[in-house]
Scaffold this motif. Structure first.
Motif, PDB file in Angstrom:
ATOM      1  N   TRP A   1       0.701  -1.314  -0.003  1.00 44.25           N
ATOM      2  CA  TRP A   1       0.014  -0.106  -0.022  1.00 44.25           C
ATOM      3  C   TRP A   1       0.897   1.159   0.112  1.00 44.25           C
ATOM      4  O   TRP A   1       1.976   1.462   0.649  1.00 44.25           O
ATOM      5  CB  TRP A   1      -0.896   0.101   1.225  1.00 44.25           C
ATOM      6  CG  TRP A   1      -2.066  -1.030   1.099  1.00 44.25           C
ATOM      7  CD1 TRP A   1      -2.639  -1.605   0.120  1.00 44.25           C
ATOM      8  CD2 TRP A   1      -2.720  -1.376   2.517  1.00 44.25           C
ATOM      9  NE1 TRP A   1      -3.568  -2.444   0.613  1.00 44.25           N
ATOM     10  CE2 TRP A   1      -3.839  -2.335   2.044  1.00 44.25           C
ATOM     11  CE3 TRP A   1      -2.579  -1.173   3.779  1.00 44.25           C
ATOM     12  CZ2 TRP A   1      -4.693  -3.140   2.890  1.00 44.25           C
ATOM     13  CZ3 TRP A   1      -3.518  -1.778   4.522  1.00 44.25           C
ATOM     14  CH2 TRP A   1      -4.554  -2.483   4.252  1.00 44.25           C
TER      15      TRP A   1
ATOM     16  N   MET B   1      -9.185   3.591   7.328  1.00 45.37           N
ATOM     17  CA  MET B   1      -9.425   3.890   6.025  1.00 45.37           C
ATOM     18  C   MET B   1      -8.467   4.479   5.282  1.00 45.37           C
ATOM     19  O   MET B   1      -7.592   5.240   5.905  1.00 45.37           O
ATOM     20  CB  MET B   1     -10.595   4.663   5.866  1.00 45.37           C
ATOM     21  CG  MET B   1     -11.806   4.191   6.585  1.00 45.37           C
ATOM     22  SD  MET B   1     -13.108   5.254   6.572  1.00 45.37           S
ATOM     23  CE  MET B   1     -13.712   5.382   4.726  1.00 45.37           C
TER      24      MET B   1
ATOM     25  N   ASN C   1      -7.864   6.180   0.992  1.00 45.84           N
ATOM     26  CA  ASN C   1      -8.559   6.522  -0.009  1.00 45.84           C
ATOM     27  C   ASN C   1      -9.924   6.100  -0.051  1.00 45.84           C
ATOM     28  O   ASN C   1     -10.490   5.530  -0.905  1.00 45.84           O
ATOM     29  CB  ASN C   1      -7.928   5.597  -1.357  1.00 45.84           C
ATOM     30  CG  ASN C   1      -6.395   6.244  -1.512  1.00 45.84           C
ATOM     31  OD1 ASN C   1      -5.820   7.020  -1.139  1.00 45.84           O
ATOM     32  ND2 ASN C   1      -5.622   4.970  -1.680  1.00 45.84           N
TER      33      ASN C   1
ATOM     34  N   LYS D   1     -11.485   3.873   1.398  1.00 41.63           N
ATOM     35  CA  LYS D   1     -11.982   2.380   1.648  1.00 41.63           C
ATOM     36  C   LYS D   1     -11.514   2.196   3.109  1.00 41.63           C
ATOM     37  O   LYS D   1     -10.587   2.066   3.531  1.00 41.63           O
ATOM     38  CB  LYS D   1     -11.416   1.344   0.785  1.00 41.63           C
ATOM     39  CG  LYS D   1     -11.665   1.600  -0.780  1.00 41.63           C
ATOM     40  CD  LYS D   1     -11.119   0.684  -1.730  1.00 41.63           C
ATOM     41  CE  LYS D   1     -11.347   1.192  -3.133  1.00 41.63           C
ATOM     42  NZ  LYS D   1     -10.847   0.365  -4.112  1.00 41.63           N
TER      43      LYS D   1
END
Length: 166
Positions: free
Chosen positions: A75, A104, A106, A108
């Motif tokens: 990530w 979270m 971005n 998501k």
């Protein structure tokens, strides 16, 4: 102790090949004594490392299985305040029963964590519970924040005094 039994897995570990032979003889005798049988097509012997319960066991010791962490490690690390804000997500409290936070990135959800309030925390005022939720989130996910400047934003005016302190 040289054996770990977990449901239907038997893991035998030893410091040397001779020790392994002795451990294997001992361990294979136990099922034989109870007239239990193994399907040898499912058995593996003389392995230098073993994947077991999300870890790799080897002569180097116990390590996290890289297959379990590759996705997280790949990530992108948030570097600007707006990314970090979305990365930390929401820290919250609910119904004076527990604290919860959502990690979270971005937009998501990556992870969620919660815990029950301790007995004395149930008497805390709302602004202290809100602060406790933020501290809880920062402690749990601090490894993502090491070496990075972090800004914490809140829409709770009563917490603004905390952020003005050194």
């Amino acid at each position: 102790m040289f054996v770990i039994v977990f449901i239907d897995d038997i893991l035998i570990y030893s410091r040397s090949e001779n020790e392994y032979i002795n451990h294997l003889k001992i361990e294979l005798q136990v099922p034989k004594d109870y007239q239990l049988f193994a399907k040898f097509s499912k058995c593996e012997f003389w392995l230098r490392s073993v994947a077991f319960l999300g870890h790799i066991l080897s002569s180097r010791g116990i390590e996290v299985d890289p297959k379990k962490t590759d996705t997280v490690n790949s990530w992108p690390r948030p570097l600007i305040p707006s990314d970090i804000r979305s990365f930390l997500g929401l820290a919250s409290y609910y119904r004076r029963v527990g604290l919860g936070c959502v990690l979270m990135q971005n937009g998501k959800v990556i992870a969620y964590a919660s815990r029950q309030l301790k007995v004395h925390e149930k008497n805390y005022p709302t602004h202290d519970l809100e602060l406790a939720a933020i501290v809880f989130a920062l402690k749990i996910w601090r490894h993502y924040l090491y070496g990075v400047h972090v800004n914490v934003f809140t829409d709770h005016n009563i917490l603004q005094y905390v952020f003005s302190q050194n």
